[in-house]
Scaffold this motif. Structure first.
Motif, short mmCIF file in Angstrom:
data_model
loop_
_atom_site.label_atom_id
_atom_site.label_comp_id
_atom_site.label_asym_id
_atom_site.label_seq_id
_atom_site.Cartn_x
_atom_site.Cartn_y
_atom_site.Cartn_z
N GLY A 181 17.25 -5.50 9.63
CA GLY A 181 17.07 -4.38 8.71
C GLY A 181 16.55 -4.84 7.37
N LEU A 182 17.01 -6.00 6.92
CA LEU A 182 16.54 -6.58 5.68
C LEU A 182 15.05 -6.92 5.78
N ALA A 183 14.65 -7.53 6.87
CA ALA A 183 13.24 -7.88 7.06
C ALA A 183 12.36 -6.63 7.07
N ALA A 184 12.83 -5.57 7.71
CA ALA A 184 12.07 -4.32 7.76
C ALA A 184 11.92 -3.72 6.37
N ARG A 185 12.99 -3.74 5.57
CA ARG A 185 12.91 -3.19 4.21
C ARG A 185 11.98 -4.03 3.33
N ARG A 186 12.03 -5.34 3.50
CA ARG A 186 11.15 -6.20 2.69
C ARG A 186 9.69 -5.92 3.01
N ALA A 187 9.40 -5.64 4.26
CA ALA A 187 8.02 -5.41 4.68
C ALA A 187 7.51 -4.03 4.25
N ALA A 188 8.41 -3.11 4.02
CA ALA A 188 8.03 -1.71 3.69
C ALA A 188 7.44 -1.62 2.30
#
Length: 170
Positions: free
Chosen positions: A163-170
């Motif tokens: 979830g952290l990786a997804a938020r960073r990429a957003a």
């Protein structure tokens, strides 16, 4: 530019042991990413001022976080009023999709469920995503914050990181 992990500290004393363990957790969650700490003690005199630019900046930092660590000492089997006043700035679902870890510090083990029964519900109400259980730390374990977090991190960071990786990429 990557989003930071934001650590919100609800202890009324700046530079507290709660801040130290929460910041240590923020570093573990962030890995090699940036960590930003919001010490609510520094904003205490402005939390009820709707025109406070510093509080507005703290709110925006939280809204833009890759992940959150929300920390408080345990007061009367719950989190601090200082933290509640800050969290009241967020409407329902305002933190939707932000991976969040609630953390509470207490002097006795009989307060261990406070993180799940008092802090988690308010974070759920404002939309925070909590794929893991919260972190409970005894005051007696605060001399070595990293050691106090070791078991939780070994089990829960692998669940939190996607979830952290997804938020960073957003």
């Amino acid at each position: 530019m990557s989003r930071p992990v934001v650590v919100v500290v609800g202890n009324p004393r700046p530079g507290s042991r709660t801040a130290a363990v929460a910041t240590a957790l923020g570093r573990r969650v962030a890995g090699d990413g940036e960590v930003r700490v919001v010490e609510l003690a520094d904003l205490a005199g402005e939390l009820f001022d709707p025109a406070s630019a510093r509080v507005a900046a703290a709110v925006e930092a939280v809204r833009g976080a890759a992940a959150l660590v929300v920390a408080s000492p345990t007061y009367k089997a719950a989190y601090t009023g200082l933290l509640k006043a800050f969290l009241d700035r967020f409407g329902a679902d305002a933190l939707l999709g932000i991976p969040t870890v609630p953390l509470m510090v207490a002097g006795a083990p009989h307060h261990a469920l406070a993180v799940e029964t008092s802090l988690r519900p308010v974070l759920v109400e404002i939309g925070a995503s909590m794929p893991t259980r919260g972190v409970f730390v005894l005051e007696s374990d605060l001399a070595d914050p990293d050691a106090a977090l070791e078991a939780w991190c070994a089990t829960h960071l692998p669940v939190l990181r996607p979830g952290l990786a997804a938020r960073r990429a957003a």
